[in-house]
Design a protein around this motif. Sequence first.
Motif, mmCIF file in Angstrom:
data_model
loop_
_atom_site.group_PDB
_atom_site.id
_atom_site.type_symbol
_atom_site.label_atom_id
_atom_site.label_comp_id
_atom_site.label_asym_id
_atom_site.label_seq_id
_atom_site.Cartn_x
_atom_site.Cartn_y
_atom_site.Cartn_z
ATOM 1 N N PHE A 16 0.825 -1.205 0.000
ATOM 2 C CA PHE A 16 0.000 0.000 0.000
ATOM 3 C C PHE A 16 0.859 1.255 0.000
ATOM 4 O O PHE A 16 0.640 2.178 -0.788
ATOM 5 N N VAL A 17 1.850 1.309 0.883
ATOM 6 C CA VAL A 17 2.697 2.503 0.976
ATOM 7 C C VAL A 17 3.457 2.730 -0.330
ATOM 8 O O VAL A 17 3.500 3.854 -0.843
ATOM 9 N N LEU A 18 4.043 1.672 -0.891
ATOM 10 C CA LEU A 18 4.781 1.829 -2.147
ATOM 11 C C LEU A 18 3.873 2.286 -3.286
ATOM 12 O O LEU A 18 4.214 3.202 -4.042
ATOM 13 N N LEU A 19 2.720 1.662 -3.411
ATOM 14 C CA LEU A 19 1.795 2.039 -4.477
ATOM 15 C C LEU A 19 1.262 3.451 -4.279
ATOM 16 O O LEU A 19 1.122 4.216 -5.236
ATOM 17 N N PHE A 20 0.989 3.826 -3.032
ATOM 18 C CA PHE A 20 0.485 5.165 -2.750
ATOM 19 C C PHE A 20 1.517 6.224 -3.124
ATOM 20 O O PHE A 20 1.189 7.237 -3.750
ATOM 21 N N VAL A 21 2.772 5.990 -2.773
ATOM 22 C CA VAL A 21 3.834 6.941 -3.113
ATOM 23 C C VAL A 21 4.006 7.043 -4.623
ATOM 24 O O VAL A 21 4.130 8.143 -5.178
ATOM 25 N N ILE A 22 3.988 5.910 -5.304
ATOM 26 C CA ILE A 22 4.136 5.919 -6.762
ATOM 27 C C ILE A 22 2.973 6.654 -7.424
ATOM 28 O O ILE A 22 3.175 7.498 -8.308
ATOM 29 N N LEU A 23 1.751 6.374 -6.991
ATOM 30 C CA LEU A 23 0.588 7.030 -7.587
ATOM 31 C C LEU A 23 0.544 8.518 -7.261
ATOM 32 O O LEU A 23 0.161 9.329 -8.108
ATOM 33 N N ALA A 75 -5.110 -2.288 -5.027
ATOM 34 C CA ALA A 75 -4.000 -3.032 -5.620
ATOM 35 C C ALA A 75 -3.215 -3.793 -4.552
ATOM 36 O O ALA A 75 -2.840 -4.949 -4.751
ATOM 37 N N ALA A 76 -2.977 -3.160 -3.404
ATOM 38 C CA ALA A 76 -2.265 -3.830 -2.322
ATOM 39 C C ALA A 76 -3.060 -5.021 -1.804
ATOM 40 O O ALA A 76 -2.489 -6.070 -1.466
ATOM 41 N N TYR A 77 -4.369 -4.900 -1.745
ATOM 42 C CA TYR A 77 -5.224 -6.003 -1.302
ATOM 43 C C TYR A 77 -5.099 -7.194 -2.254
ATOM 44 O O TYR A 77 -4.941 -8.335 -1.814
ATOM 45 N N PHE A 78 -5.139 -6.924 -3.546
ATOM 46 C CA PHE A 78 -5.035 -8.020 -4.510
ATOM 47 C C PHE A 78 -3.638 -8.628 -4.526
ATOM 48 O O PHE A 78 -3.486 -9.835 -4.714
#
Length: 91
Positions: A16-23, A75-78
């Motif tokens: 979640f943290v990685l995807l949130f930062v990227i987005l 995305a993190a959930y999946f």
Amino acid sequence: MGGTILKNFLLFIISFVLLFVILQTASGMIITALSPAAVGDAWSQSAVLPQETTVSGSIFTPVITLLTGLIAAAAAYFIQKKSFRETNDVR
């Protein structure tokens, strides 16, 4: 069982943290590209502008933050679910 839950939770949080930062970075780049700065006009008006800086945002700023958070969480959930299913298939 407890270790599996902790492992899944950590995988979810890290994803979640990685995807949130990227987005957030990508949306910031897109917003910046869509609102060109008039540097020449700003420089010519700088002498008459007040010394205080007022930061104002668009109505879309919180919406974009919410959307990137929701996309990152989904995305993190999946990712976590797929990883959990693969570890169960191996055993």
